[in-house]
Design a protein around this motif. Structure first.
Motif, mmCIF file in Angstrom:
data_model
loop_
_atom_site.group_PDB
_atom_site.id
_atom_site.type_symbol
_atom_site.label_atom_id
_atom_site.label_comp_id
_atom_site.label_asym_id
_atom_site.label_seq_id
_atom_site.Cartn_x
_atom_site.Cartn_y
_atom_site.Cartn_z
ATOM 1 N N ASN A 98 -5.719 4.216 1.233
ATOM 2 C CA ASN A 98 -6.724 4.267 0.171
ATOM 3 C C ASN A 98 -6.154 3.996 -1.217
ATOM 4 O O ASN A 98 -6.857 4.133 -2.214
ATOM 5 C CB ASN A 98 -7.413 5.639 0.172
ATOM 6 C CG ASN A 98 -8.252 5.855 1.410
ATOM 7 O OD1 ASN A 98 -9.255 5.193 1.616
ATOM 8 N ND2 ASN A 98 -7.813 6.780 2.264
ATOM 9 N N GLU A 99 -4.867 3.612 -1.292
ATOM 10 C CA GLU A 99 -4.225 3.380 -2.593
ATOM 11 C C GLU A 99 -3.186 2.272 -2.467
ATOM 12 O O GLU A 99 -2.323 2.299 -1.582
ATOM 13 C CB GLU A 99 -3.545 4.654 -3.088
ATOM 14 C CG GLU A 99 -2.657 4.480 -4.315
ATOM 15 C CD GLU A 99 -3.432 4.192 -5.600
ATOM 16 O OE1 GLU A 99 -2.881 3.561 -6.504
ATOM 17 O OE2 GLU A 99 -4.618 4.618 -5.661
ATOM 18 N N GLY A 100 -3.291 1.238 -3.329
ATOM 19 C CA GLY A 100 -2.310 0.171 -3.291
ATOM 20 C C GLY A 100 -2.728 -1.017 -4.142
ATOM 21 O O GLY A 100 -3.686 -0.953 -4.924
ATOM 22 N N TRP A 101 -1.997 -2.116 -3.977
ATOM 23 C CA TRP A 101 -2.209 -3.318 -4.771
ATOM 24 C C TRP A 101 -2.140 -4.559 -3.892
ATOM 25 O O TRP A 101 -1.458 -4.574 -2.864
ATOM 26 C CB TRP A 101 -1.158 -3.435 -5.875
ATOM 27 C CG TRP A 101 -1.303 -2.428 -6.971
ATOM 28 C CD1 TRP A 101 -0.868 -1.132 -6.969
ATOM 29 C CD2 TRP A 101 -1.946 -2.624 -8.233
ATOM 30 N NE1 TRP A 101 -1.200 -0.509 -8.145
ATOM 31 C CE2 TRP A 101 -1.862 -1.406 -8.946
ATOM 32 C CE3 TRP A 101 -2.574 -3.713 -8.842
ATOM 33 C CZ2 TRP A 101 -2.376 -1.254 -10.234
ATOM 34 C CZ3 TRP A 101 -3.082 -3.560 -10.122
ATOM 35 C CH2 TRP A 101 -2.998 -2.337 -10.796
ATOM 36 N N SER A 125 -0.898 4.166 0.583
ATOM 37 C CA SER A 125 -1.657 4.815 1.645
ATOM 38 C C SER A 125 -2.809 3.881 1.978
ATOM 39 O O SER A 125 -2.967 2.822 1.356
ATOM 40 C CB SER A 125 -2.196 6.176 1.171
ATOM 41 O OG SER A 125 -3.275 6.001 0.259
ATOM 42 N N TRP A 142 -11.607 -1.895 -3.455
ATOM 43 C CA TRP A 142 -10.810 -2.825 -4.238
ATOM 44 C C TRP A 142 -11.541 -3.215 -5.517
ATOM 45 O O TRP A 142 -12.754 -3.423 -5.518
ATOM 46 C CB TRP A 142 -10.531 -4.096 -3.432
ATOM 47 C CG TRP A 142 -9.590 -3.903 -2.282
ATOM 48 C CD1 TRP A 142 -9.920 -3.657 -0.984
ATOM 49 C CD2 TRP A 142 -8.163 -3.948 -2.333
ATOM 50 N NE1 TRP A 142 -8.796 -3.540 -0.213
ATOM 51 C CE2 TRP A 142 -7.693 -3.718 -1.013
ATOM 52 C CE3 TRP A 142 -7.234 -4.154 -3.348
ATOM 53 C CZ2 TRP A 142 -6.348 -3.693 -0.699
ATOM 54 C CZ3 TRP A 142 -5.881 -4.134 -3.039
ATOM 55 C CH2 TRP A 142 -5.442 -3.903 -1.716
ATOM 56 N N HIS A 173 -6.601 -3.934 -7.251
ATOM 57 C CA HIS A 173 -6.158 -2.549 -7.125
ATOM 58 C C HIS A 173 -7.062 -1.823 -6.139
ATOM 59 O O HIS A 173 -8.290 -1.888 -6.244
ATOM 60 C CB HIS A 173 -6.201 -1.848 -8.484
ATOM 61 C CG HIS A 173 -5.670 -0.454 -8.446
ATOM 62 N ND1 HIS A 173 -6.142 0.564 -9.244
ATOM 63 C CD2 HIS A 173 -4.688 0.114 -7.677
ATOM 64 C CE1 HIS A 173 -5.485 1.685 -8.981
ATOM 65 N NE2 HIS A 173 -4.594 1.442 -8.035
ATOM 66 N N LEU A 174 -6.432 -1.160 -5.168
ATOM 67 C CA LEU A 174 -7.152 -0.338 -4.201
ATOM 68 C C LEU A 174 -7.062 1.115 -4.622
ATOM 69 O O LEU A 174 -5.971 1.667 -4.759
ATOM 70 C CB LEU A 174 -6.543 -0.511 -2.802
ATOM 71 C CG LEU A 174 -7.097 0.390 -1.695
ATOM 72 C CD1 LEU A 174 -8.540 0.034 -1.373
ATOM 73 C CD2 LEU A 174 -6.230 0.297 -0.435
ATOM 74 N N ALA A 175 -8.219 1.735 -4.849
ATOM 75 C CA ALA A 175 -8.268 3.151 -5.224
ATOM 76 C C ALA A 175 -9.482 3.775 -4.570
ATOM 77 O O ALA A 175 -10.590 3.227 -4.646
ATOM 78 C CB ALA A 175 -8.334 3.315 -6.737
ATOM 79 N N GLY A 176 -9.272 4.904 -3.888
ATOM 80 C CA GLY A 176 -10.377 5.572 -3.229
ATOM 81 C C GLY A 176 -11.017 4.753 -2.131
ATOM 82 O O GLY A 176 -12.197 4.956 -1.809
ATOM 83 N N ALA A 209 2.825 4.978 -7.276
ATOM 84 C CA ALA A 209 1.578 4.637 -7.956
ATOM 85 C C ALA A 209 1.819 4.187 -9.385
ATOM 86 O O ALA A 209 0.955 3.545 -9.993
ATOM 87 C CB ALA A 209 0.637 5.844 -7.936
ATOM 88 N N LEU A 252 0.823 -1.200 0.000
ATOM 89 C CA LEU A 252 0.000 0.000 0.000
ATOM 90 C C LEU A 252 0.862 1.255 0.000
ATOM 91 O O LEU A 252 1.887 1.328 0.687
ATOM 92 C CB LEU A 252 -0.930 0.011 1.212
ATOM 93 C CG LEU A 252 -1.895 -1.172 1.310
ATOM 94 C CD1 LEU A 252 -2.807 -1.010 2.519
ATOM 95 C CD2 LEU A 252 -2.724 -1.322 0.051
#
Length: 403
Positions: free
Chosen positions: A49-52, A47, A79, A73-76, A99, A45
């Motif tokens: 709110n953002e990662g894989w 953050s 997943w 994919h984690l966004a906002g 990113a 990650l």
């Protein structure tokens, strides 16, 4: 060099973590459609709110053909399952530098179906692409420090070792986190200038290192581009300003040790003790191992006292440390029996005290990072993987998944 049995003088009682300090997902989680038989292995990650995350689809696991790698994919704060698939590739580790840049590692079967070939998946310009790493087998760990520098663990042919002793001394076969057959050893790869290159330890290392080296490097953790540690069974090597240096042996630990550096002056090593007899309980095997740990304070590695009751009677202790938020550290503890792994006990070390981290369900936790965790239920078929997240209240809850 054998370290004396000093005990880190810190409280070891476990308490609920009353004051939330971790960063946590801020958006309302949206349900994730996850294919059946998906086993999630690792996450990285940037953050909360953002990662894989990475895993495998293994139809009919465990007696099944080679798996297919999948990425989440984690966004906002939510997943999603990406469209990219890598049939025949098994991936178990991932590390994102940014990113736009990241690497995942694992293996695939060779074209003649005789051996495993070390395989990396590189994320760049919004897509994952396959990169075969020559002369390697399974790649079990990747740690990227930037888009231009990273480290990895991989099995390599024994002929590549720089052991000054005879070949029998260098061969080991078992005991490493990714140790291969007796003609392979577990070694380090270094990524610079766009190329993954093997690392060799200096032949000038003293003879105690080579005599106890066996299958090679079990784990490594870099605290910065100029500072990091690797553990080879019970042996320690330190990377400082471009050079690896032998730093002695950890007394009392077994062979499957894991290391996590929080900073250049704060680190943890954990694993099972060497087998000891257990005559008081005839229902258990004649020898058992219990969790043990060392802590690094910037000057020396010293034995650390752990909370009582970790692991399970009669099993081989499993102990993993992972960096947590705000300089804290997570401890994932369990036990291994033939054909079975016990659910993971999760603790977090904050302010000199171990705190319990209650998780829903009896899960084997594979990864935890920045308010998220991955796990799966032992023995269920089809395999049931879970994604967990930390609520603002500090409670952990299951992320909504449909199959």
């Amino acid at each position: 060099l054998i370290f004396n049995n000093f005990v880190v003088g810190r409280p070891v009682a476990t308490h609920p973590l009353a004051t939330p300090t971790a960063s946590r997902p801020t958006a309302t989680p949206q349900p994730l459609a996850l294919p059946p038989d998906t086993m999630l292995a690792d996450l990285s990650l940037l953050s909360s709110n953002e990662g894989w995350a990475v895993g495998d689809i293994v139809p009919g696991a465990p007696a099944a053909p080679r798996s297919t790698t999948v990425f989440l994919h984690l966004a906002g704060g939510s997943w999603t399952l990406t469209d990219q698939r890598f049939p025949g590739v098994h991936v178990e580790t991932i590390s994102m530098a940014s990113a736009d840049e990241g690497w995942a590692g694992g293996d695939k079967m060779s074209a003649d179906h005789t051996t495993l070939v070390g395989t990396m998946l590189h994320f760049s310009h919004g897509l994952w692409s396959e990169v075969v790493v020559p002369n390697t087998g399974n790649i079990s760990k990747v740690q990227m420090l930037s888009a231009d520098e990273g480290w990895a663990l991989a099995t390599r042919p024994l002929a590549d070792a720089t052991c000054p002793q005879d070949a029998a001394t260098c061969s080991g076969g078992s005991g490493g986190g990714n140790a291969g057959p007796s003609d392979h050893f577990s070694g380090i790869l270094h990524y610079q200038h766009g190329v993954w290159s093997p690392v060799t330890f200096p032949a000038s290392f003293p003879s105690p290192f080579w005599l106890d080296w066996h299958a090679g490097v079990v784990d490594l953790s870099m605290a910065s581009p100029d500072d990091g540690w690797a553990v080879c069974q019970r042996l320690l090597v330190h990377y400082s300003h471009g050079e690896w240096q032998y730093r002695g042996m950890l007394d009392g630990l077994g062979s499957t040790n894991r290391i996590a550096m929080i900073s250049p002056t704060d680190g943890w090593i954990g694993g099972p003790t060497e087998s000891v007899s257990n005559p008081k309980d005839p229902a258990t095997p004649p020898s058992v191992s219990v969790p043990a740990a060392y802590h690094y304070d910037g000057t020396a590695w010293r034995p650390a006292t752990l909370p009582a009751g970790l692991g399970a009677q009669g099993g081989a202790a499993l102990l993993r440390f992972q960096p947590g938020p705000a300089g804290s550290v997570y401890l994932l503890a369990g036990a291994f029996f033939p054909g079975k792994i016990t659910p993971t006990t999760v603790l977090r070390y904050v302010g000199g005290t171990w705190h319990t981290v209650p998780f829903p369900g009896d899960l084997f936790i594979t990864a935890i990072d920045d308010g998220w965790a991955l796990g799966w239920v032992q023995g269920q078929q089809p395999w049931v993987s879970s994604i967990l997240y930390e609520r603002p209240s500090g409670e952990w809850a299951a992320y909504p998944v449909t199959r």
